[in-house]
Motif scaffolding. Structure first.
Motif, PDB file in Angstrom:
ATOM      1  N   PHE A  89     -24.547  71.266  34.694  1.00  0.00           N
ATOM      2  CA  PHE A  89     -25.070  70.001  35.174  1.00  0.00           C
ATOM      3  C   PHE A  89     -25.024  69.001  34.023  1.00  0.00           C
ATOM      4  O   PHE A  89     -25.615  69.223  32.961  1.00  0.00           O
ATOM      5  CB  PHE A  89     -26.510  70.149  35.678  1.00  0.00           C
ATOM      6  N   LEU A  90     -24.308  67.900  34.234  1.00  0.00           N
ATOM      7  CA  LEU A  90     -24.227  66.852  33.227  1.00  0.00           C
ATOM      8  C   LEU A  90     -25.330  65.834  33.476  1.00  0.00           C
ATOM      9  O   LEU A  90     -25.583  65.453  34.623  1.00  0.00           O
ATOM     10  CB  LEU A  90     -22.863  66.157  33.277  1.00  0.00           C
ATOM     11  N   PRO A  91     -26.020  65.368  32.432  1.00  0.00           N
ATOM     12  CA  PRO A  91     -27.079  64.367  32.629  1.00  0.00           C
ATOM     13  C   PRO A  91     -26.527  63.105  33.275  1.00  0.00           C
ATOM     14  O   PRO A  91     -25.416  62.665  32.967  1.00  0.00           O
ATOM     15  CB  PRO A  91     -27.590  64.101  31.202  1.00  0.00           C
ATOM     16  N   GLY A  92     -27.305  62.528  34.176  1.00  0.00           N
ATOM     17  CA  GLY A  92     -26.889  61.296  34.814  1.00  0.00           C
ATOM     18  C   GLY A  92     -27.014  60.116  33.870  1.00  0.00           C
ATOM     19  O   GLY A  92     -27.875  60.074  32.993  1.00  0.00           O
ATOM     20  N   ALA A  93     -26.133  59.143  34.051  1.00  0.00           N
ATOM     21  CA  ALA A  93     -26.145  57.957  33.196  1.00  0.00           C
ATOM     22  C   ALA A  93     -25.550  56.794  33.953  1.00  0.00           C
ATOM     23  O   ALA A  93     -24.688  56.961  34.833  1.00  0.00           O
ATOM     24  CB  ALA A  93     -25.361  58.200  31.905  1.00  0.00           C
ATOM     25  N   ASP A  96     -21.013  53.041  31.549  1.00  0.00           N
ATOM     26  CA  ASP A  96     -20.881  52.553  30.166  1.00  0.00           C
ATOM     27  C   ASP A  96     -22.178  52.688  29.378  1.00  0.00           C
ATOM     28  O   ASP A  96     -22.461  51.896  28.478  1.00  0.00           O
ATOM     29  CB  ASP A  96     -20.416  51.089  30.147  1.00  0.00           C
ATOM     30  N   SER A  97     -22.975  53.682  29.729  1.00  0.00           N
ATOM     31  CA  SER A  97     -24.237  53.906  29.027  1.00  0.00           C
ATOM     32  C   SER A  97     -24.399  55.382  28.711  1.00  0.00           C
ATOM     33  O   SER A  97     -23.818  56.239  29.380  1.00  0.00           O
ATOM     34  CB  SER A  97     -25.437  53.416  29.866  1.00  0.00           C
ATOM     35  N   GLU A  98     -25.197  55.671  27.702  1.00  0.00           N
ATOM     36  CA  GLU A  98     -25.511  57.043  27.340  1.00  0.00           C
ATOM     37  C   GLU A  98     -26.695  57.535  28.171  1.00  0.00           C
ATOM     38  O   GLU A  98     -27.555  56.746  28.572  1.00  0.00           O
ATOM     39  CB  GLU A  98     -25.846  57.140  25.853  1.00  0.00           C
ATOM     40  N   PRO A  99     -26.757  58.825  28.481  1.00  0.00           N
ATOM     41  CA  PRO A  99     -27.911  59.353  29.222  1.00  0.00           C
ATOM     42  C   PRO A  99     -29.203  59.154  28.441  1.00  0.00           C
ATOM     43  O   PRO A  99     -29.238  59.289  27.217  1.00  0.00           O
ATOM     44  CB  PRO A  99     -27.581  60.838  29.379  1.00  0.00           C
ATOM     45  N   PRO A 357     -28.808  64.413  37.648  1.00  0.00           N
ATOM     46  CA  PRO A 357     -27.597  65.001  37.043  1.00  0.00           C
ATOM     47  C   PRO A 357     -26.530  65.270  38.101  1.00  0.00           C
ATOM     48  O   PRO A 357     -26.777  65.165  39.304  1.00  0.00           O
ATOM     49  CB  PRO A 357     -28.104  66.307  36.421  1.00  0.00           C
ATOM     50  N   ARG A 358     -25.359  65.629  37.630  1.00  0.00           N
ATOM     51  CA  ARG A 358     -24.269  65.935  38.549  1.00  0.00           C
ATOM     52  C   ARG A 358     -23.606  67.250  38.145  1.00  0.00           C
ATOM     53  O   ARG A 358     -23.538  67.599  36.972  1.00  0.00           O
ATOM     54  CB  ARG A 358     -23.225  64.803  38.585  1.00  0.00           C
ATOM     55  N   TRP A 359     -23.134  67.952  39.146  1.00  0.00           N
ATOM     56  CA  TRP A 359     -22.478  69.250  38.969  1.00  0.00           C
ATOM     57  C   TRP A 359     -21.081  69.039  38.405  1.00  0.00           C
ATOM     58  O   TRP A 359     -20.359  68.136  38.821  1.00  0.00           O
ATOM     59  CB  TRP A 359     -22.432  69.958  40.316  1.00  0.00           C
ATOM     60  N   ASP A 360     -20.685  69.903  37.492  1.00  0.00           N
ATOM     61  CA  ASP A 360     -19.354  69.772  36.897  1.00  0.00           C
ATOM     62  C   ASP A 360     -18.757  71.159  36.706  1.00  0.00           C
ATOM     63  O   ASP A 360     -19.360  72.026  36.069  1.00  0.00           O
ATOM     64  CB  ASP A 360     -19.436  69.058  35.542  1.00  0.00           C
ATOM     65  N   TRP A 361     -17.561  71.372  37.320  1.00  0.00           N
ATOM     66  CA  TRP A 361     -16.809  72.599  37.053  1.00  0.00           C
ATOM     67  C   TRP A 361     -16.180  72.472  35.678  1.00  0.00           C
ATOM     68  O   TRP A 361     -15.518  71.477  35.375  1.00  0.00           O
ATOM     69  CB  TRP A 361     -15.723  72.802  38.102  1.00  0.00           C
TER      70      TRP A 361
END
Length: 500
Positions: A89-93, A96-99, A357-361
């Motif tokens: 899971f990648l943090p949501g942002a 053009d911004s950092e989480p 967050p979002r799921w990432d393979w």
């Protein structure tokens, strides 16, 4: 006044268009169209065309999984996605911004909660969506040190749920006439190609109903055919003047002979054993193979990865495997969408002010391709930040350092970086500079030859044809790369003679 009656109580005035009231209203609704008497029953009837024609419910689809071809196709397609075990899971942002720190904490908490859940079995149940249309999952919460923790995610039976006139999920509680709307943040759906008309999703198994039925009928007739004509025939010739009683006794003896291989035959009688010949049974085999192929095409999009039938070239097999991989990638997208919905509900419950967050393979093959792309972009002058490598390659902050910007993206060749110029004589440095100048052309020429060889391999349908195509590609002796090598060798020889 021009307009249209939407129902017995609502009149739409066209003179208001394109007024605000028109833009903010929904005109084409099920109630206005009188579709399927939705206003009377409260639930949207299952619109699956095959099930409706047969008068069956979706429960009959479970029985189809007992067919060997159906079971094999489902497992073959499922396992291609289940074996992709690298995900995160990648943090949501915001763009053009950092989480933010809160978004990072939200992703970490979600991953920590999921560690207590058997994700392999959960993903396997989510992957039932293409075959049954949809998979409803309930989120189970429990308190944990002042916050709600995701205790489990359980996929529930599809027969317990339906859809309302707004395509909203309804729980068919015992005794409830219309089904109860499910509460917020409690259920997540995985669906396969849902539409407004069919929120239940596209069921692949319903498209296998007739192929499985015809195949089973063919196998039954095939079995009867084998029982009748597959065993050797024992033919007896009664002696001349035999009575009906003698014939019946001989028939009884021959019947016993088929079971025990022993018989007592009256004198003067003859017994012959005829072995079956011919390929009459192949008709049944081809009949069953036809329906097996139909099942494979519905569930996997192709046939060569499941049944070879002694034919098909290597190129065709690779094409069929590519189609299967596309189906597996689509299944991976269903899984990603499902867990994105889980993350959305999780964020709404535990941290509503943060971007979920979002799921990432994160497959190793994808990392290899990303590394090659990163290298090419860096050589072209692109400068990446440290966060890029942390996200793309799952590296911790203390595991690596980024060099000075002057060391990256300067266009310096690999040859110059690996060999310090301070150790070269001026003449040797000139040769190094010439090699650097020729290197881009050499890379491009080598890539052209590689593409030509790859095209020959894909076009060939036999080893003999591949040999002929490679002879055409490599046997001519012409091309850019030989010319570059000749220029380099002439320059080196001239430098050697000059300094000899």
């Amino acid at each position: 006044m021009s307009g249209i009656w939407l129902d017995s109580h609502t009149f739409h005035n066209f003179s208001d268009a394109p007024g605000r009231s028109t833009l903010l209203s929904e005109i084409a609704t099920r109630e206005a169209a009188g579709a399927d008497l939705i206003g009377y029953i409260g639930l949207l009837p299952d619109p699956d065309p095959i099930l409706r024609k047969r008068g069956d419910s979706a429960a009959i689809l479970e029985e189809l999984t007992s067919d060997d071809q159906v079971c094999m196709a489902i497992q073959n397609r499922k396992l291609g996605t289940l074996l992709r075990r690298h995900f995160q899971f990648l943090p949501g942002a915001a763009p053009d911004s950092e989480p933010t720190a809160g978004a990072k904490a939200l992703a970490e908490n979600l991953q920590a909660d999921l560690k207590h859940i058997n994700l392999y079995d959960l993903i396997s149940e989510v992957l039932d969506a293409p075959y049954f249309g949809f998979a409803p999952a309930e989120l189970l919460w429990e308190p944990d040190n002042g916050r709600l923790r995701l205790k489990n995610i359980v996929v529930k039976p599809r027969a317990w749920f339906g859809f309302g006139e707004d395509n909203d999920l309804r729980f068919l509680r015992m005794g409830a006439l219309y089904g109860d709307p499910v509460p917020d943040h409690k259920f997540v759906l995985a669906r396969h190609f849902p539409t407004y008309e069919n929120p239940y999703g596209l069921r692949l198994l319903s498209r296998c109903l007739w192929p499985v039925a015809f195949k089973r009928g063919g196998i039954r007739f095939w079995t009867e055919f084998i029982e009748k004509f597959g065993a050797p025939w024992v033919v007896g010739q009664a002696h001349q003047g035999a009575t009906e009683k003698d014939r019946n006794r001989m028939l009884s003896d021959l019947t016993a002979m088929v079971r025990t291989a022993c018989a007592v035959i009256s004198a003067g009688s003859d017994v012959e054993i005829h072995e079956p010949s011919g390929k009459s049974g192949d008709l049944h085999l081809r009949y069953c193979d036809t329906w097996n192929a139909a099942i494979s095409k519905v569930l996997m999009g192709q046939t060569l990865t499941s049944e070879l039938y002694g034919q098909g070239s290597r190129a065709a097999s690779e094409t069929h495997f590519s189609v299967l991989e596309n189906y597996r990638d689509a299944d991976a997208h269903i899984v990603a969408s499902f867990f994105d919905s889980v993350a959305l509900e999780y964020g709404a419950v535990t941290a509503p002010d943060e971007i979920p967050p979002r799921w990432d393979w994160n497959d190793p093959d994808d990392q290899g391709q990303t590394a090659e792309l990163t290298k090419s972009l860096t050589e072209s002058g692109v400068t990446f930040r440290k966060t890029y490598f942390m996200r793309r390659f799952d590296l911790a902050d203390d595991e690596f350092d980024i060099g000075a910007e002057s060391d990256r993206g300067s266009g310096t060749s690999e040859t110059a970086l690996s060999s310090p110029a301070s150790g070269f004589t001026p003449d040797q440095q000139a040769l190094e500079d010439m090699a650097d100048a020729l290197m881009p052309e050499a890379r491009e020429a080598a890539a052209q030859i590689t593409d030509a060889i790859r095209a020959a391999c894909e076009a060939a349908e036999s080893y003999e044809e591949l040999e002929a195509l490679l002879a055409d590609v490599l046997g001519t002796g012409s091309g850019t790369l030989p010319e570059l090598m000749e220029r380099a060798m002439i320059a080196a020889r001239m430098w050697g003679e000059y300094n000899g």
